[in-house]
Design an enzyme around this catalytic site. Structure first.
Site, PDB file in Angstrom:
ATOM      1  N   LYS A   1       5.442   2.286  -2.787  1.00 37.21           N
ATOM      2  CA  LYS A   1       5.320   3.682  -3.227  1.00 37.21           C
ATOM      3  C   LYS A   1       5.630   3.741  -4.704  1.00 37.21           C
ATOM      4  O   LYS A   1       6.340   2.891  -5.245  1.00 37.21           O
ATOM      5  CB  LYS A   1       6.311   4.567  -2.455  1.00 37.21           C
ATOM      6  CG  LYS A   1       5.914   6.027  -2.427  1.00 37.21           C
ATOM      7  CD  LYS A   1       4.980   6.317  -1.272  1.00 37.21           C
ATOM      8  CE  LYS A   1       4.658   7.779  -1.162  1.00 37.21           C
ATOM      9  NZ  LYS A   1       4.099   8.123   0.153  1.00 37.21           N
TER      10      LYS A   1
ATOM     11  N   LYS B   1       0.850  -1.194   0.000  1.00 41.03           N
ATOM     12  CA  LYS B   1       0.000   0.000   0.000  1.00 41.03           C
ATOM     13  C   LYS B   1       0.881   1.237   0.000  1.00 41.03           C
ATOM     14  O   LYS B   1       1.853   1.304   0.751  1.00 41.03           O
ATOM     15  CB  LYS B   1      -0.873  -0.007   1.278  1.00 41.03           C
ATOM     16  CG  LYS B   1      -1.887   1.129   1.329  1.00 41.03           C
ATOM     17  CD  LYS B   1      -3.156   0.770   0.612  1.00 41.03           C
ATOM     18  CE  LYS B   1      -4.134   1.916   0.475  1.00 41.03           C
ATOM     19  NZ  LYS B   1      -3.850   2.810  -0.665  1.00 41.03           N
TER      20      LYS B   1
ATOM     21  N   ASN C   1      -2.238  19.275   0.164  1.00 41.74           N
ATOM     22  CA  ASN C   1      -3.284  18.459   0.770  1.00 41.74           C
ATOM     23  C   ASN C   1      -3.070  18.326   2.285  1.00 41.74           C
ATOM     24  O   ASN C   1      -3.980  18.581   3.076  1.00 41.74           O
ATOM     25  CB  ASN C   1      -3.298  17.081   0.092  1.00 41.74           C
ATOM     26  CG  ASN C   1      -4.236  16.113   0.792  1.00 41.74           C
ATOM     27  OD1 ASN C   1      -3.970  15.657   1.906  1.00 41.74           O
ATOM     28  ND2 ASN C   1      -5.361  15.824   0.182  1.00 41.74           N
TER      29      ASN C   1
ATOM     30  N   THR D   1      -5.115  12.845   6.220  1.00 39.38           N
ATOM     31  CA  THR D   1      -3.717  12.949   6.669  1.00 39.38           C
ATOM     32  C   THR D   1      -3.557  14.181   7.565  1.00 39.38           C
ATOM     33  O   THR D   1      -2.999  14.105   8.668  1.00 39.38           O
ATOM     34  CB  THR D   1      -2.752  13.012   5.470  1.00 39.38           C
ATOM     35  OG1 THR D   1      -3.086  11.964   4.564  1.00 39.38           O
ATOM     36  CG2 THR D   1      -1.312  12.857   5.911  1.00 39.38           C
TER      37      THR D   1
ATOM     38  N   LYS E   1       4.823   2.458   8.591  1.00 35.41           N
ATOM     39  CA  LYS E   1       3.631   3.251   8.955  1.00 35.41           C
ATOM     40  C   LYS E   1       2.399   2.357   9.121  1.00 35.41           C
ATOM     41  O   LYS E   1       1.672   2.455  10.116  1.00 35.41           O
ATOM     42  CB  LYS E   1       3.389   4.264   7.820  1.00 35.41           C
ATOM     43  CG  LYS E   1       2.379   5.326   8.115  1.00 35.41           C
ATOM     44  CD  LYS E   1       2.157   6.237   6.896  1.00 35.41           C
ATOM     45  CE  LYS E   1       3.434   6.895   6.414  1.00 35.41           C
ATOM     46  NZ  LYS E   1       3.197   7.881   5.339  1.00 35.41           N
TER      47      LYS E   1
ATOM     48  N   SER F   1      -7.493   5.427   3.945  1.00 32.78           N
ATOM     49  CA  SER F   1      -7.387   4.632   2.718  1.00 32.78           C
ATOM     50  C   SER F   1      -7.825   3.188   3.004  1.00 32.78           C
ATOM     51  O   SER F   1      -8.512   2.551   2.203  1.00 32.78           O
ATOM     52  CB  SER F   1      -5.945   4.610   2.200  1.00 32.78           C
ATOM     53  OG  SER F   1      -5.685   5.741   1.408  1.00 32.78           O
TER      54      SER F   1
HETATM   55  N1  LIG Z   1      -1.378  13.150   0.524  1.00 32.66           N
HETATM   56  C1  LIG Z   1      -1.349  12.284   1.528  1.00 32.66           C
HETATM   57  O1  LIG Z   1      -2.375  11.689   1.899  1.00 32.66           O
HETATM   58  C2  LIG Z   1      -0.082  12.030   2.284  1.00 32.66           C
HETATM   59  C3  LIG Z   1       1.047  12.794   2.097  1.00 32.66           C
HETATM   60  N2  LIG Z   1       2.140  12.615   2.900  1.00 32.66           N
HETATM   61  C4  LIG Z   1       3.326  13.420   2.749  1.00 32.66           C
HETATM   62  O2  LIG Z   1       3.032  14.793   3.045  1.00 32.66           O
HETATM   63  C5  LIG Z   1       3.883  15.641   2.277  1.00 32.66           C
HETATM   64  C6  LIG Z   1       3.037  16.605   1.471  1.00 32.66           C
HETATM   65  O3  LIG Z   1       2.174  15.859   0.628  1.00 32.66           O
HETATM   66  P1  LIG Z   1       0.854  16.479  -0.020  1.00 32.66           P
HETATM   67  O4  LIG Z   1       0.328  17.544   0.871  1.00 32.66           O
HETATM   68  O5  LIG Z   1       0.008  15.355  -0.412  1.00 32.66           O
HETATM   69  O6  LIG Z   1       1.440  17.135  -1.339  1.00 32.66           O
HETATM   70  P2  LIG Z   1       0.856  18.360  -2.168  1.00 32.66           P
HETATM   71  O7  LIG Z   1       1.425  18.215  -3.518  1.00 32.66           O
HETATM   72  O8  LIG Z   1      -0.612  18.441  -2.017  1.00 32.66           O
HETATM   73  O9  LIG Z   1       1.483  19.625  -1.444  1.00 32.66           O
HETATM   74  C7  LIG Z   1       2.854  19.831  -1.299  1.00 32.66           C
HETATM   75  C8  LIG Z   1       3.072  21.217  -0.699  1.00 32.66           C
HETATM   76  O10 LIG Z   1       4.461  21.405  -0.454  1.00 32.66           O
HETATM   77  C9  LIG Z   1       4.894  22.635  -1.042  1.00 32.66           C
HETATM   78  N3  LIG Z   1       6.293  22.516  -1.396  1.00 32.66           N
HETATM   79  C10 LIG Z   1       6.841  21.862  -2.444  1.00 32.66           C
HETATM   80  N4  LIG Z   1       8.167  22.018  -2.440  1.00 32.66           N
HETATM   81  C11 LIG Z   1       8.459  22.774  -1.341  1.00 32.66           C
HETATM   82  C12 LIG Z   1       9.657  23.290  -0.787  1.00 32.66           C
HETATM   83  N5  LIG Z   1      10.835  23.032  -1.362  1.00 32.66           N
HETATM   84  N6  LIG Z   1       9.571  24.017   0.336  1.00 32.66           N
HETATM   85  C13 LIG Z   1       8.379  24.269   0.915  1.00 32.66           C
HETATM   86  N7  LIG Z   1       7.220  23.828   0.433  1.00 32.66           N
HETATM   87  C14 LIG Z   1       7.274  23.100  -0.680  1.00 32.66           C
HETATM   88  C15 LIG Z   1       3.983  22.784  -2.257  1.00 32.66           C
HETATM   89  O11 LIG Z   1       3.983  24.137  -2.718  1.00 32.66           O
HETATM   90  C16 LIG Z   1       2.662  22.349  -1.637  1.00 32.66           C
HETATM   91  O12 LIG Z   1       2.105  23.416  -0.885  1.00 32.66           O
HETATM   92  C17 LIG Z   1       4.771  14.700   1.456  1.00 32.66           C
HETATM   93  O13 LIG Z   1       5.944  14.427   2.170  1.00 32.66           O
HETATM   94  C18 LIG Z   1       3.923  13.442   1.358  1.00 32.66           C
HETATM   95  O14 LIG Z   1       4.694  12.290   1.087  1.00 32.66           O
HETATM   96  C19 LIG Z   1       2.140  11.697   3.903  1.00 32.66           C
HETATM   97  C20 LIG Z   1       1.051  10.920   4.127  1.00 32.66           C
HETATM   98  C21 LIG Z   1      -0.108  10.944   3.276  1.00 32.66           C
HETATM   99  O1  LIG Z   2      -3.221   6.394   1.513  1.00 33.85           O
HETATM  100  C1  LIG Z   2      -2.325   5.640   1.190  1.00 33.85           C
HETATM  101  O2  LIG Z   2      -2.491   4.514   0.802  1.00 33.85           O
HETATM  102  C2  LIG Z   2      -0.873   6.062   1.272  1.00 33.85           C
HETATM  103  C3  LIG Z   2      -0.615   7.509   1.492  1.00 33.85           C
HETATM  104  C4  LIG Z   2       0.862   7.739   1.422  1.00 33.85           C
HETATM  105  O3  LIG Z   2       1.450   7.648   0.371  1.00 33.85           O
HETATM  106  C5  LIG Z   2       1.610   8.002   2.647  1.00 33.85           C
HETATM  107  O4  LIG Z   2       1.094   7.767   3.746  1.00 33.85           O
HETATM  108  O5  LIG Z   2       2.770   8.423   2.535  1.00 33.85           O
END
Ligand SMILES: NC(=O)C1=CN([C@@H]2O[C@H](COP(=O)(O)OP(=O)(O)OC[C@H]3O[C@@H](n4cnc5c(N)ncnc54)[C@H](O)[C@@H]3O)[C@@H](O)[C@H]2O)C=CC1
Ligand SMILES: O=C(O)CCC(=O)C(=O)O
Length: 423
Positions: free
Chosen positions: A107, A71, A222, A191, A95, A353
């Site tokens: 991943k 996953k 997000n 998240t 996790k 999820s």
């Molecule tokens: N989407 C999910 O459900 C999950 C996401 N994550 C982790 O959370 C983190 C963020 O993911 P999402 O919010 O989904 O991505 P996203 O693409 O929705 O948002 C990423 C954010 O980070 C900012 N960003 C990008 N590069 C940057 C930098 N160099 N410095 C500061 N800000 C920067 C972007 O402008 C944006 O605001 C990642 O590490 C991801 O692996 C972890 C668990 C689940």
């Molecule tokens: O919702 C999922 O299956 C995984 C989300 C994810 O990529 C993460 O937790 O880093």
């Protein structure tokens, strides 16, 4: 002396090694956990809108399946690479074990800057990538989900492509889909919501009144955007936020709904946000600003040996995957800054999820209250397990979380008589 280049996979292995040592793990089991079970690199030719052809590189890495199907999310980013995806896949195994849901870890990623592609190009890229990884994925095999720069819409395209190949609709092949095609209500916010649940619990444990603290959030996507919104709605003071372009700060508390409304226009970035009383800061300034709780919610390797000594927060809640380099971890521990590790703090997404996958298998749709209550229950139980382990072993919360995860994965391996127990 040259500066060491950061490699997320090496960072993951170094942390794993420390935890394995503390736990007295058998060398065979440690060696098995170091490496992914399967790695796939694919080429993705895409016809661009101007008629030219571009070939992108994509990945899917399956780290461990002792506890269930693989996953983990899919990331679109210009710096995505095999070692990053390998680390992210391992973190998913840990996790899922920390929150005790019946999955292994995987991943995926594509090396692409999605902001440079049109919507049609993104659809073609996603569909071709899906066909390339198709032999590896499936509701019982490996279930992708959103990560950086992917979302429900992208999951819908993956589900559709997979279903076309199977000849019938297969909603359970991905999670994080739009609710109308089998997604779970509450997954998009899960998240960020999980991050706030864990932050609150940790502050209470430390005797810090959550309502009286100041919060800084790096990343307004997000995860970071949702966490900031929930904190704001709960009446907490979010004093700094940032995105790729830089950050904004207001000590009295930012107007988060106004910032999110501004960013909902995808052509806008925080460097262009103007509001009276709000000043612009860099991402580096955000990380080291005077605040009580720092929530890195962007990318890996943000807190490093270069800035760890300057961090002023008392608590760091890792919403991003891998935001803290191992060298920084040691500095933060010495400075008695509490770090809630990614594999616990950001697990809310994969927990919902899992709920989505269960709903798909049962052809059911739960109510939002039900989802959020179950999410809170699972997150608090995981916090409790990690906190107990770290107390028992006199270790940091990161080591506690890794030890809980390793115990659960290796136990599953031994019970299966499988490859994790070769001795
Ligand atoms: N989407 C999910 O459900 C999950 C996401 N994550 C982790 O959370 C983190 C963020 O993911 P999402 O919010 O989904 O991505 P996203 O693409 O929705 O948002 C990423 C954010 O980070 C900012 N960003 C990008 N590069 C940057 C930098 N160099 N410095 C500061 N800000 C920067 C972007 O402008 C944006 O605001 C990642 O590490 C991801 O692996 C972890 C668990 C689940
Ligand atoms: O919702 C999922 O299956 C995984 C989300 C994810 O990529 C993460 O937790 O880093």
């Amino acid at each position: 002396m040259g500066t060491k280049t950061y490699n997320p996979y090496e960072n993951m292995v170094a942390v794993l090694e420390q935890a394995a040592e503390k736990l007295g793990l058998k060398p065979d089991e440690y060696e098995t956990l170091k490496y992914p079970e399967r790695e796939l690199i694919v080429s993705i030719p895409v016809r661009m809108d101007d008629g030219t052809l571009k070939v992108f590189e994509g990945y899917r890495v399956q780290h461990n399946s002792a506890r269930g199907p693989y996953k983990g999310g899919i990331r679109y980013h210009q710096n995505a690479n095999q070692d990053e995806v390998k680390a992210l896949a391992a973190w998913m195994s840990f996790k899922c074990a920390v929150v005790n849901i019946p999955y292994g870890g995987a991943k995926g990623g594509i090396k692409v800057d999605p902001t440079k592609l049109s919507r049609d190009e993104l659809i073609r890229l996603t569909r071709r990538y899906t066909t390339r990884i198709l032999p590896l994925i499936g509701p019982d095999q490996d279930i992708p989900a959103p990560d950086v720069n992917t979302n429900g819409e992208v999951m819908g395209w993956i589900m559709d492509t997979y279903s076309m190949f199977k000849g019938h609709s297969v909603p359970g092949v991905v999670t994080g889909k739009p609710v109308e095609i089998g997604g779970s209500i509450g997954r998009a916010e899960a998240t960020g919501r999980g991050v706030t649940i864990i932050a609150e619990k940790c502050l209470e444990d430390l005797g810090m009144e959550p309502q009286e603290q100041t919060y800084a959030v790096q990343g307004m996507g997000n995860v970071g955007g949702t966490a900031a919104k929930i904190l704001y709605e709960e009446g907490k003071r979010v004093i700094a936020v940032s995105d790729w372009s830089g950050g904004v700060m207001k000590r009295e508390g930012l107007d988060i709904p106004d910032i999110l409304a501004f960013l909902s226009d995808r052509s806008k970035a925080l460097k262009d946000y103007e509001k009276e009383g709000t000043e612009h800061i860099s991402n580096e300034e955000l990380l080291t600003c005077k605040c009580d709780v720092l929530i890195p919610a962007a990318l890996e390797n943000q807190i490093t040996e270069k800035n760890a000594a300057q961090i002023q927060a008392r608590v760091i809640v890792e919403a991003a995957n891998g935001p803290t380099a191992i060298e920084a971890d040691h500095i933060l521990a010495e400075r008695k800054i509490t770090v809630i590790p990614d594999i616990l703090a950001n697990a809310g997404g994969v927990v919902v999820s899992y709920f989505e996958w269960v709903q798909n298998i049962q052809s059911m749709a739960w109510e939002l209250d039900e989802v959020n209550q179950m999410l809170k229950k699972v997150m608090l139980k995981a916090y409790h397990d990690v906190s107990n382990m770290s107390k028992e072993k006199s270790s940091t919360m990161r080591m506690g979380a890794y030890m809980v995860a390793i115990n659960r994965i290796t136990t599953a391996g031994r019970q299966r008589g499988g490859p994790i127990s070769m001795a």
